[in-house]
Enzyme design. Sequence first.
Site, PDB file in Angstrom:
ATOM      1  N   CYS B  77      58.430  -0.546  24.719  1.00 47.95           N
ATOM      2  CA  CYS B  77      59.014  -0.049  25.989  1.00 47.95           C
ATOM      3  C   CYS B  77      60.683   0.349  25.863  1.00 47.95           C
ATOM      4  O   CYS B  77      60.785   1.232  25.185  1.00 47.95           O
ATOM      5  CB  CYS B  77      58.780  -1.206  27.015  1.00 47.95           C
ATOM      6  SG  CYS B  77      59.070  -0.723  28.565  1.00 47.95           S
ATOM      7  N   HIS B 175      53.033  -1.767  26.421  1.00 49.96           N
ATOM      8  CA  HIS B 175      53.193  -3.373  26.106  1.00 49.96           C
ATOM      9  C   HIS B 175      52.014  -3.835  25.520  1.00 49.96           C
ATOM     10  O   HIS B 175      51.123  -4.264  26.063  1.00 49.96           O
ATOM     11  CB  HIS B 175      53.580  -4.032  27.415  1.00 49.96           C
ATOM     12  CG  HIS B 175      54.990  -3.834  27.934  1.00 49.96           C
ATOM     13  ND1 HIS B 175      56.051  -4.272  27.449  1.00 49.96           N
ATOM     14  CD2 HIS B 175      55.094  -2.650  28.845  1.00 49.96           C
ATOM     15  CE1 HIS B 175      57.134  -3.948  28.307  1.00 49.96           C
ATOM     16  NE2 HIS B 175      56.725  -3.043  29.134  1.00 49.96           N
ATOM     17  N   GLU B 177      51.849  -6.541  24.175  1.00 52.19           N
ATOM     18  CA  GLU B 177      51.730  -8.083  24.491  1.00 52.19           C
ATOM     19  C   GLU B 177      50.923  -8.304  25.659  1.00 52.19           C
ATOM     20  O   GLU B 177      50.649  -9.412  26.160  1.00 52.19           O
ATOM     21  CB  GLU B 177      52.821  -8.682  24.374  1.00 52.19           C
ATOM     22  CG  GLU B 177      54.083  -8.373  25.782  1.00 52.19           C
ATOM     23  CD  GLU B 177      54.655  -6.983  25.585  1.00 52.19           C
ATOM     24  OE1 GLU B 177      54.350  -6.267  24.703  1.00 52.19           O
ATOM     25  OE2 GLU B 177      55.513  -6.964  26.245  1.00 52.19           O
TER      26      GLU B 177
END
Lengths: 251, 193
Positions: B77, B175, B177
């Site tokens: 990001c 992202h 994650e």
Amino acid sequence: MLAKRIIPCLDIRNGRTVKGINFENITDVGDPVEMGQLYSEQGADELVYLDITATHEKRKTLPQLVRRIAKNLNIPFTVGGGVSELSDAEVLLENGADKLSINSAAVTQPEIITKLAGKYGSQFVVVAVDARFENGEWEVYVNGGRKPTGRELFSWVREAEERGAGEILFTSMNHDGTKNGYAVEALKRMAAEVSIPVIASGGAGQKIHFKEVFEKTEAEAALAASVFHYGEIPIPSLKKYLAGEGLPVRV
Amino acid sequence: MKTAIVKYNAGNIQSVAFALERLCREGVITDDPKQIENADKVIFPGVGEASSAMRFLEEKGLDRVIKNLRQPVLGICLGLQLMCEFSEENHTQCLNLFPAKVKRFDTNLKIPHVGWNQVYNLRSPLFEGVEEGSFVYFVHSYFAELNQYTIAGTEYGNRFSAAIQFNNFTATQFHPERSGKNGERILKNFLDL
């Protein structure tokens, strides 16, 4: 293609997911982390956790729960309910919350939006707005929909955007709990007036309500609680239906 | 076999550490240059504002540390944006690891670009086992232009770099994650590089 998001909302009390109507007849429906994981596996795009625990107890329990959710969940989640100070926000973000939803505090002290957006960025700040349509006007309510503020909905939402909100989560109190569909007219106007994403909330009862809100308004996401918790609308079948109707969803 | 997660004044760093835990990998959140230099892999995550993030990195000397790393580095990001040449966000000179400029979305669409969007033209081992058109999670208002090192593209108003790779430096605008199973696979692919 950016997908329209489907967001289950989980109410939390004392660390458990609960379900009740207007804070009455509250029943335990499960562990917030396990339910979140299940929703994630079923294809939920995001989750909203709303803590309805009394404020003094929440300070202890919520950060621990947020940490447990962040550890176990692989999709984004928003936490809301009683965030009234910058320090509350900080603790939740440090424990892994992706976004914070602020409601009453944003209305009573709007500078909290500015501060949070300035410190963490707009993408952390979801301004939740509860409003009721009466006598030809939409009025903003706070304290879980119990207290009218005299504030007009659309001007408030524009102010929230100017102050740095990253998204608006709008619940129509007239539609919430009715299962008769979202507040399409209000959402249509709101999404056209602001340039940040709007999340529709309140009124989902059937799959067609999700289709309507995405086709007739520019809302980016639709939130619901009971239709998901009680298995009335399984998320995989909702996604399949919306995809079949030509709507951009993640399947 | 440690992965260093660069700690600086940006958000969402903890969630990257948790994602590594879910993959049973060891991650250490640190701003210590020695620990970062000695790690096997480095993740440079973050959500925030470009100019204040760059200022913080410069004050700590972490800008030079990151630029000189020789092990695999993954920017996420804001991390990706800071690895580019320049960001329009408060006119910020960045680390210049990728020859790309970071611009603000100029469209009639909603900004920030929040939610699940598709990645195309996947061309890197980073995407092994990830299908063309897979959905991943984005949240950002600025984007890196397409360039010769783009390894995945996404469209939101215009096409932009969803991921970039040059030498040992890899970065994703989305992202991993928070991108469900696809994201887990991408993170695992990076950790196995």
